[in-house]
Design an enzyme around this catalytic site. Structure first.
Site, PDB file in Angstrom:
ATOM      1  CE  LYS A 153      -1.613  -1.819   3.694  1.00 11.32           C
ATOM      2  NZ  LYS A 153      -2.037  -1.932   4.835  1.00 11.32           N
ATOM      3  CB  THR A 185      -4.810   7.861   7.953  1.00 13.99           C
ATOM      4  OG1 THR A 185      -4.593   8.487   8.726  1.00 13.99           O
ATOM      5  CG2 THR A 185      -5.689   8.853   6.461  1.00 13.99           C
ATOM      6  N   GLY A 220      -6.364   3.442  11.265  1.00 17.65           N
ATOM      7  CA  GLY A 220      -7.293   2.307  10.870  1.00 17.65           C
ATOM      8  C   GLY A 220      -7.632   2.051   9.297  1.00 17.65           C
ATOM      9  CB  THR A 221      -6.258   3.303   6.085  1.00 20.59           C
ATOM     10  OG1 THR A 221      -4.837   3.873   6.556  1.00 20.59           O
ATOM     11  CG2 THR A 221      -7.291   4.805   6.209  1.00 20.59           C
ATOM     12  N   GLY A 222      -5.404   0.784   7.253  1.00 22.51           N
ATOM     13  CA  GLY A 222      -4.813  -0.205   6.327  1.00 22.51           C
ATOM     14  C   GLY A 222      -5.651  -1.782   7.056  1.00 22.51           C
ATOM     15  CB  CYS A 223      -8.006  -2.216  10.413  1.00 25.85           C
ATOM     16  SG  CYS A 223      -6.177  -2.533  10.907  1.00 25.85           S
TER      17      CYS A 223
END
Ligand SMILES: Nc1ncnc2c1ncn2[C@@H]1O[C@H](COP(=O)(O)OP(=O)(O)OP(=O)(O)O)[C@@H](O)[C@H]1O
Ligand SMILES: Cc1ncc(COP(=O)(O)O)c(N)n1
Length: 269
Positions: free
Chosen positions: A174, A207, A209-212
Site C-alpha cells: 500500500k 486515517t 484504521g485505513t490499513g485494517c
C-alpha cells in the site's frame, strides 16, 4: 448464500482499527463477521495507552470454537503480537485448510506503539507468509520484511518480488506512506504481473484504521469468490470513500467512515 469471514486481530477500544474496523467493514459488505482476539489495546485517536496480549490458550480456544462450528470462507490476520500467537494461528490455518488467508502484517500503530514484538517478525516471515493468499504491508512494514529501503516505485516492485519469493501467493504494497504528495498508489504483484490502483492523496490526519479497513474489504470480497483484482479495486473505492467522509471524532488521528461507501450509493455487487 451467507458468506463468513474471520478476523484474527487486536481489539481497538477506540473503534477505528483492529477487530472493530474489520467487523464494521464486513457488515457493510454483507459478510457475516467473526473474530478471534489476540490482544486488547487501550487505544483512542491520540494513541495506544496499553496493550494486554491474550494467552496462547485463549487464542487457541477461540480458534477452536470457530473451526469446530463456523468454517470461514476467508480469514484475515491483523495484530498478532507475539511469535507464540503467530505459530498457533499458522497451525490452525494449515490444519483447517483456510486457504483464503489475507495477512495484514501489522507492526506499529500511528503513534509509534509496537503491536508486534521484534522477535515475532521471523515468525511472520517463516510461518505465516508461506500460507498467505495475499499479504498487504504498508511501505515501512514491507521494508522490515524485506530488509531494504523503499523510496521509489521501482523499489516497491523489487520488494513485492521479494515478498512473493518468501511464499505469499500475492502481494499488495500500500502507498499511504509514500512521499508522493498528489497520488496514493497501491501496487499488486501476482507473481507474474503488476497492477496499479491510484487515487488522489487526501490531506487529512484522519486515517486511523485505513490499513485494517483496506485488508478487511479484500477479505470480505475474497470470501464472495471475487478475483483479487476486483477485490483490490473494491478495497480502494471503499477506503477512498471512508477517508473522504472521515469522522471528526476524538482530538488525534480520527477514524475513517465505514458507512461512507454505502451512503454514497456505491454498489457492493
Ligand atoms: N492520505 C490518503 N489519501 C488517500 N488514500 C489513502 C491515504 N492514506 C492511505 N490511503 C489508502 O489507505 C489504504 C491504507 O494505506 P496505508 O499505506 O496508509 O496503510 P497502513 O499504513 O497500513 O494504514 P495506517 O496508516 O492506518 O496504519 C491504502 O489503500 C491507501 O491507498
Ligand atoms: C488493535 C490494532 N490493530 C491494528 C492497528 C493499526 O491499524 P491501521 O494500520 O489500520 O491504522 C491498530 N492501531 N490497533
Amino acid at each position: 448464500m451467507i458468506y463468513k469471514s474471520l478476523t484474527i486481530a487486536g481489539s481497538d477500544s477506540g473503534g477505528g482499527a483492529g477487530i472493530q474496523a474489520d467487523l464494521k467493514t464486513f457488515q457493510e459488505l454483507e459478510v457475516y463477521g467473526m473474530s478471534v482476539i489476540t490482544a486488547v489495546t487501550a487505544q483512542n485517536t491520540l494513541g495506544v495507552q496499553a496493550v494486554y496480549p491474550m494467552t496462547v490458550e485463549a487464542v487457541e480456544e477461540q480458534l477452536h470454537s470457530i473451526a469446530a462450528d463456523l468454517q470461514p470462507d476467508s480469514v484475515k490476520t491483523g495484530m498478532l503480537y507475539s511469535a507464540e500467537i503467530i505459530e498457533k494461528v499458522a497451525e490452525f490455518v494449515e490444519k483447517n485448510a483456510w486457504i483464503k488467508l489475507i495477512v495484514d502484517p501489522v507492526m506499529i500503530a500511528k503513534g509509534g506503539a509496537s503491536l508486534l514484538q521484534d522477535d515475532a517478525i521471523h515468525a511472520v516471515k517463516t510461518k505465516l507468509m508461506p500460507l498467505a493468499y495475499v499479504i498487504t504491508p504498508n511501505i515501512p512494514e514491507a521494508e522490515v520484511l524485506t530488509d531494504m529501503k523503499i523510496e521509489t516505485t521501482d523499489d516497491r516492485m523489487l520488494a513485492a518480488k521479494k515478498l512473493y519469493a518468501m511464499g505469499a501467493a500475492n502481494v499488495v504494497i500500500k502507498g499511504g506512506h509514500s512521499n508522493d504528495q498528489d497520488v496514493v498508489l497501491d501496487l499488486l504483484y501476482d507473481g507474474e504481473q503488476f497492477f496499479e490502483y491510484k487515487s488522489p492523496r487526501k490531506r487529512t490526519n484522519n486515517t486511523h484504521g485505513t490499513g485494517c479497513t483496506f485488508a478487511a474489504v479484500l477479505t470480505a470480497e475474497i470470501a464472495k469468490g471475487r478475483t483479487l483484482d476486483d477485490a483490490v479495486r473494491m478495497a480502494k473505492k471503499f477506503i477512498t470513500a471512508a477517508i473522504d467522509e472521515h469522522l471528526e471524532i476524538g482530538s488525534g488521528h480520527g477514524p475513517t467512515n465505514h458507512w461512507a461507501f454505502r451512503m454514497a450509493g456505491l454498489s457492493i455487487r
